[in-house]
Design an enzyme around this catalytic site. Sequence first.
Site, PDB file in Angstrom:
ATOM      1  N   ASP A 474      -0.254 -14.023  -3.769  1.00 37.54           N
ATOM      2  CA  ASP A 474      -1.457 -13.194  -3.817  1.00 37.54           C
ATOM      3  C   ASP A 474      -2.627 -14.090  -4.155  1.00 37.54           C
ATOM      4  O   ASP A 474      -2.437 -15.191  -4.663  1.00 37.54           O
ATOM      5  CB  ASP A 474      -1.347 -12.171  -4.961  1.00 37.54           C
ATOM      6  N   THR A 476      -5.772 -12.728  -5.923  1.00 29.84           N
ATOM      7  CA  THR A 476      -6.408 -12.317  -7.174  1.00 29.84           C
ATOM      8  C   THR A 476      -5.479 -12.503  -8.356  1.00 29.84           C
ATOM      9  O   THR A 476      -4.381 -11.959  -8.373  1.00 29.84           O
ATOM     10  CB  THR A 476      -6.815 -10.836  -7.071  1.00 29.84           C
ATOM     11  N   ASP A 796       1.856  -7.898  -7.470  1.00 31.86           N
ATOM     12  CA  ASP A 796       1.533  -7.204  -8.712  1.00 31.86           C
ATOM     13  C   ASP A 796       1.450  -5.700  -8.519  1.00 31.86           C
ATOM     14  O   ASP A 796       1.593  -4.947  -9.445  1.00 31.86           O
ATOM     15  CB  ASP A 796       0.218  -7.740  -9.308  1.00 31.86           C
ATOM     16  N   ASP A 800       3.914  -3.614  -3.587  1.00 32.71           N
ATOM     17  CA  ASP A 800       4.494  -4.929  -3.285  1.00 32.71           C
ATOM     18  C   ASP A 800       6.010  -4.908  -3.464  1.00 32.71           C
ATOM     19  O   ASP A 800       6.683  -5.871  -3.135  1.00 32.71           O
ATOM     20  CB  ASP A 800       3.926  -6.012  -4.225  1.00 32.71           C
TER      21      ASP A 800
END
Length: 1216
Positions: A474, A476, A796, A800
């Site tokens: 990811d 972020t 997160d 996912d």
Amino acid sequence: MANNTADHPSGNSVAEGNHDGDFGCTVMDLRELMELRSGEAVTKIQNTYGDVQGICRRLKTSPVEGLSGNPVDLEKRHTAFGKNFIPPKKAKTFLQLVWEALQDVTLIILEIAAIISLGLSFYHPPGGDSDLCGQASGGAEDEGEAQAGWIEGAAILFSVIIVVLVTAFNDWSKEKQFRGLQSRIEQEQKFTVIRKGQVIQIPVAEIVVGDIAQIKYGDLLPADGIMIQGNDLKIDESSLTGESDQVRKSLEKDPMLLSGTHVMEGSGRMVVTAVGLNSQTGIIFTLLGAGGDDEEKKVKKGERKKQGAPENRNKAKTQDGIALEIQPLKSEEGVESEEKEEKEDKPVKKVNVTKKEKSVLQGKLTRLAVQIGKAGLIMSALTVIILILYFVIDTFGVQQRPWLKECTPIYIQYFVKFFIIGVTVLVVAVPEGLPLAVTISLAYSVKKMMKDNNLVRHLDACETMGNATAICSDKTGTLTMNRMTVVQAYIGDTHYRTVPEPEVLNPQTLELMVNCISINSAYTTKILPPEREGGLPRHVGNKTECALLGLVLELKRDYQPVRDEIPEEKLYKVYTFNSSRKSMSTVLKNTDGSGYRMYSKGASEIILRKCSRILDASGQPRAFKPKDRDEMVRKVIEPMACDGLRTICIAMREFAGEGEPDWDNEAEILSELTCLAVVGIEDPVRPEVPEAISKCQRAGITVRMVTGDNINTARAIATKCGILHPNEDFLCLEGKQFNQQIRNDKGEVEQERLDKVWPKLRVLARSSPTDKHTLVKGIIDSTVGETRQVVAVTGDGTNDGPALKKADVGFAMGIAGTDVAKEASDIILTDDNFTSIVKAVMWGRNVYDSISKFLQFQLTVNVVAVIVAFTGACITQDSPLKAVQMLWVNLIMDTLASLALATEPPTESLLLRKPYGRNKPLISRTMMKNILGHAVYQLVIIFTLLFAGEKFFDIDSGRNTPLHSPPSEHYTIVFNVFVMMQLFNEINARKIHGERNVFEGIHRNLIFCSVVLGTFALQIIIVQFGGKPFSCTALTIDQWLWCVFIGVGELLWGQLITAIPTHRLKFLKEAGHGITKEEIPVEDLNEGTDEIDHAEMELRRGQILWFRGLNRIQTQMDVVYTFQTGQTAVPGALRRQPSVVSQHNDIKVVNAFRSSLYEGIEKPESRSFIHNFMSHPEFMPLSEAEEARVSVPTIQESGQEVEDFLRGSGGASSSS
């Protein structure tokens, strides 16, 4: 039905204890209420309690302020309603583990041999001393020596005991570590509740009935409750009902929230009504027999128990002693010990559902151990046969002696001695140290990885990580700091490169912006003052919302007064953020009642498409046409994105007073918006990430970025991180383009198309969770390249889950991750940092190398010991290394060497080579060269000493000594030299890639140094004082120096071997390959109908099994009754007779349960009661063919027949 229990006589309460007097309802009232669904529940609440507020009053809690948090009150609630945890299965005692270790076949053979040897040594036959028995009685003239015959047997038994204790201790510490890890995961599991009006996070175990809990998107509910207030709340209840559709919750239709279910959308508050064993999860736990002893109890009680009311079952359960919190994270604990047996003893039949296979390393090791075992068995059988034949031919053929009756015991003693030698050869040949080395290495790594912010939930993930070839990360929070700040804004036709001063802006626009940001965000999101002077303000909640709230503060306004004026109860409707909407909207009713106002925010390109007006510099709306939008994208959004900023648009819409809009028609509601502003949010790249990514690339691992951000932002960040380099032809795709390229006309994903895309793909932007899952699955299933890719994924969000599950290693974020993501993961990154993933790669490779080092050492010893024992026995009629000496060698090699070599700390150099890949053999050519090279040196030395040692040292020869003769110096020197060579070879074994400096970093590994020195000290004691049991006699200082000198020769010889180039030695074979697809037997690929029982039969024989089968069906039926939603359900009835329709539902649920149980069996580490079906929202019901095989009564049978069926099978089973 007001139970104001003052009039209850004491002890009359239904629940455990009689403390319900303080509250207006009992445990049973609440349990009965929680068993109802939707309309029934609403009716029951209205009839009995008035409304949810009525329940709160009875539970003495305030829907707004929550509980007081007073310890006395909390204790009362614990006593009245139970605590929020579920007792785990009891851990195995040390004695049980010892008993298990004793089941090892080679050890059993040794024990038998030792006992026979002991028995025979105490039996002195009459006339046994006569000359007629030939040389057999040769050494027995000396009385003392004859008496010492028992020592060998006793010594073997003693060493067996040591091996068993070491193994048991290891298993015990492994289990203890697991439990420690489990409790650490539990303690970190927190939930948000309101106490004294303050929103606080408390550990899940401390939640009590009456708590007001705040729930939001991504939570896994830790207790049962009733909704007080909710915004667009949707729950995935598949873990309890098997229905995959999300259930919309509302006060009017269905306010019941159940433990173990996932919040998929929205937010809200609930009052907790049942915890621990009284919650729906707890009830299922009880039905499934969470405690270990329940099985036996069920066997004894049979049917009777099943008819008992659920609470009685419950009581039986609560007395189970130790307790386990309802932890949403999979309780490995529950079925912990079973897993272990399954992992180590029996290959469980595979179920044909796509799932992670047995870990790469385990597969290779199992095959290698089997191959070595077979070789050892052949050698030991040969040894015994040759010894016996030699003896028989020599005694009765060459010496022409008759077989006398009184000589029989002496001959038998000889045969037993030969048998013992044979068994010892086998013991030395089989590397029992392997499982030990693997365990130690993994346990050590897991413990150390905790310090590197990796919380490993599944042991094999640690080693799989070493083989990783791709990481899908990811953006972020993993690559960036997840500390978002607004740095640019476009307000009133002006693009501000920094945050503007409030005076510059139109007051009306500013007012609207402040209101929009303050109200249209989760009220749990806040900015708190820094913890210490000069620190940064603390961001709590959603980080993007924090950035927007930070903007409000920078514009010298405050969001809190706005929220106080419009509390959450006043919000008319909330469309919460989710991955498909990519926006959030909140609707307010105007104070004058004339209409509604809606505030929206979301990804700029999505919201701008829905805007038809925009506020100009004077704060007045003007038309906003598609061409204006394109211009804005070109002039504002793209430049922001190219600076790596995330662009968010804030907008609003007024609904005039002509009747209420259709709120369910989202497309219609979210249109005709007025754009207030577009802001650019910066999330700086973590300073350590570029270095970590370049390490990955050097190590042969491809890093891909998968993000929901816009493609320009993603590209900018990827370039900053070093995922993309200038002038490289790698792909950056948006989710839409990606799907166009990989799907055919029917919209199905085609592997060939995917194979053209993924090797060059580096950035996937604006991607949905489905895209992430498709990419991961595509890379794993791909056949491009020599070996199958091993993929690690970070995630997160709730959605996912599927990608994390599919990946070989799933990393969940410890800080930003939702419970659902953690649930699906293998490793939790406690600091959400990409560098921790690189550490995990290092540890993974280190585990692999440690085991290879151990193998290189162990196999050298094995080869030498087996050949020496074999040839020595054949030529001299007696193994030069005695049984006890062999066992000592086995102990130092197995246990101590596994300790020494498996605890080598990882070094950066591990990241300088490419991943090994799935099919790379455990023993490389270089290692094979080392093994054979050192074996040659050792064999030459030992045979020289064996056949010419007495001349060299000028001592008596130890060959062809009679039975029970005292130990000779000659054979002691052979044994000592052998051990010395092993000790120095252990230092050689530290390097497996042909490095020259074997001492490098040795001082950093204290365990290694202490093991080597400790073994040396013990060897001195054994040789000098071991005497008869170890068949040793004390040596002089000269002899000792010679032994050590020959040992040091190993190091010099090692340098010589290193100098030989491996590529010249074409004849060397590798060993320990992984299993290729072609080699899996066909029957393992076909899905058996009763995998569960296969696995269990392997584990537990005996009658319990019959009852297991029965219990399984009963359990399913029981669970079905508990969750019955058919119209025939009578509120409060303990047992409902099913109608035909509701029974159809039953069978659906049973199938759902079966399919979840299937899933549980495929993966050793997920075999954990309830949470394996709590963590699979995506399971599929069985196919018709499978349903036909399931012996569940068909839909046409009536409820009575079901009961009869159960009883019948019960009878049948018990009679068998």
